[in-house]
Design an enzyme around this catalytic site. Structure first.
Site, PDB file in Angstrom:
ATOM      1  N   ASP A  16      25.390 -14.865  29.697  1.00 16.66           N
ATOM      2  CA  ASP A  16      26.745 -14.916  28.904  1.00 16.66           C
ATOM      3  C   ASP A  16      27.639 -15.693  29.507  1.00 16.66           C
ATOM      4  OD1 ASP A  16      25.250 -13.214  26.968  1.00 16.66           O
ATOM      5  OD2 ASP A  16      26.637 -11.641  27.322  1.00 16.66           O
ATOM      6  N   LYS A  43      20.626  -8.642  24.587  1.00 15.19           N
ATOM      7  CA  LYS A  43      20.306  -7.104  24.079  1.00 15.19           C
ATOM      8  C   LYS A  43      19.488  -6.167  24.898  1.00 15.19           C
ATOM      9  CE  LYS A  43      21.816  -8.156  19.311  1.00 15.19           C
ATOM     10  NZ  LYS A  43      23.292  -7.657  19.374  1.00 15.19           N
ATOM     11  N   GLY A  44      18.348  -6.749  25.414  1.00  9.62           N
ATOM     12  CA  GLY A  44      17.215  -6.067  26.235  1.00  9.62           C
ATOM     13  C   GLY A  44      17.905  -5.777  27.267  1.00  9.62           C
ATOM     14  N   ASN A  46      21.294  -5.773  28.291  1.00  7.19           N
ATOM     15  CA  ASN A  46      22.272  -5.107  28.139  1.00  7.19           C
ATOM     16  C   ASN A  46      21.850  -3.654  28.086  1.00  7.19           C
ATOM     17  OD1 ASN A  46      23.827  -7.252  28.042  1.00  7.19           O
ATOM     18  ND2 ASN A  46      24.474  -7.369  26.101  1.00  7.19           N
ATOM     19  N   GLY A 252      27.969  -2.208  20.897  1.00 10.07           N
ATOM     20  CA  GLY A 252      26.307  -1.798  20.231  1.00 10.07           C
ATOM     21  C   GLY A 252      25.661  -1.637  20.902  1.00 10.07           C
ATOM     22  N   ASP A 253      25.435  -2.222  22.060  1.00  5.02           N
ATOM     23  CA  ASP A 253      24.335  -2.080  23.163  1.00  5.02           C
ATOM     24  C   ASP A 253      24.731  -0.811  23.707  1.00  5.02           C
ATOM     25  OD1 ASP A 253      23.119  -4.317  22.523  1.00  5.02           O
ATOM     26  OD2 ASP A 253      24.240  -5.700  23.848  1.00  5.02           O
ATOM     27  N   GLY A 288      33.887  -7.993  27.621  1.00  3.30           N
ATOM     28  CA  GLY A 288      32.452  -8.477  28.135  1.00  3.30           C
ATOM     29  C   GLY A 288      31.422  -7.406  27.746  1.00  3.30           C
TER      30      GLY A 288
END
Ligand code: ADP
Length: 306
Positions: A16, A43-44, A46, A252-253, A288
């Site tokens: 990121d 997402k994986g 995180n 969300g993660d 972050g």
């Protein structure tokens, strides 16, 4: 003390690059922002890092490029105690990169170059069978090819491993896939797209339609409103914790990982959702994605003073 649960995450890993600016640029416009912040993302990765910080033993199945971002991702994941044996260095694709611009109100524009994530294959899942077999749950998101998601879910089902699916980014879900998922964790947009239902139907009814199509339970994240746990028998609101939110990136993660951790460490679904709301609330208080993910100690201290 019970042993820490072991989980396997099959998903994306990105780098990121985040720039904060007063307002987002319009097409063709250049705006000046603050210093760039470079951090591990996807997402994986995180959710794997979130699980590791909560004390879970976690293996990540992913692909990164044979480039400097891939080097950084491997170092970062190892430092976070995520098992990287199943993270493949792809020779034909660059690492996934997300270019993120955030304005003063926390609104963002994100451009993702998926790179090696798009090459994560069913064969990669097959090669990681041992990691899936030895896990209490498989956690998967949808920033990788659909056939790889299906292969991972099938493998877990065949091995008797419970499946937690975070259907992000949003897309319609087949009955076949839903039938193999124990807990689906969408936000409201993802829920409606998964179900193919518009805003005229309540969140609860929409979630229940997915249960009727085969998934075990649905936990919907509702931003500052917390979450909604829906099973075939009941539904329960889980309130958000009141915090001074500065940046919802990573919340969300944090939620999805903490929910999976919660059910694998013996909590019921509602208890796991409350624990997840605490982890996600803490993540909103820091900027972050990965930098904002809390440790188990932080979540426990936070819950003690509430
Ligand atoms: P996503 O970013 O994936 O759309 P949400 O915005 O639904 O996810 O947020 C995930 C979770 O983060 C929520 O269910 C809630 O528990 C927590 N959360 C988000 N925003 C806030 C907030 N302003 N205050 C407290 N908790 C929040």
């Amino acid at each position: 003390m019970t042993e820490a649960p072991r989980l396997c995450v099959v998903g994306s890993s990105n780098t990121d690059m985040v720039v904060h600016c007063d307002r987002l640029p319009s097409p063709g416009e250049t705006v000046l922002g603050g210093d760039v912040m470079v951090a591990g993302g996807g997402k994986g990765a995180n959710q794997a890092v979130a699980l590791a910080r909560l004390g879970a033993r976690v293996a990540l199945v992913a692909r990164v490029g044979s480039d400097i971002f891939g080097d950084q991702a491997m170092v970062n994941l190892s430092r976070e105690s995520v098992e990287t044996r199943y993270v493949t260095r792809d020779k034909g694709h660059p690492s996934g990169v997300a270019l993120i611009t955030v304005d003063g109100r926390g609104e963002n524009i994100i451009t993702v170059a998926p790179g090696a994530n798009g090459a994560l294959s069913p064969a990669d899942v097959e090669a990681a069978e041992e990691a899936i077999a030895s896990s209490a749950a498989l956690l998967v998101q949808m920033e990788i090819p659909a056939e790889t998601v299906e292969a991972a879910v099938d493998a877990a089902r065949d091995l008797g491993v419970r499946v937690v699916l975070n259907p992000a980014p949003a897309r319609p879900l087949s009955d076949d896939l839903l039938g193999k998922v124990e807990v689906l964790v969408p936000n409201e947009t993802e829920l409606r797209l998964a179900a193919g239902v518009g805003e005229d139907v309540t969140v609860e009814k929409t979630a229940r339609s997915l249960i009727e199509r085969g998934c075990g339970a649905v936990v919907v994240t509702l931003g500052g409103q917390g979450g909604l746990v829906v099973t075939a028998e009941a539904s329960a609101r889980v309130p958000a914790f009141k915090v001074k939110a500065v940046d919802a990136v990573g919340a969300g993660d944090a939620f999805v990982a903490a929910l999976a951790y919660g059910i694998c460490s013996g909590r019921d679904l509602e208890g796991a959702a409350a624990f997840a709301c605490a982890a996600a609330a803490l993540a909103t208080t820091r900027r972050g994605a990965q930098p904002s993910l809390p440790s188990l100690g932080e979540v426990e201290r936070f819950l003690q003073v509430r």
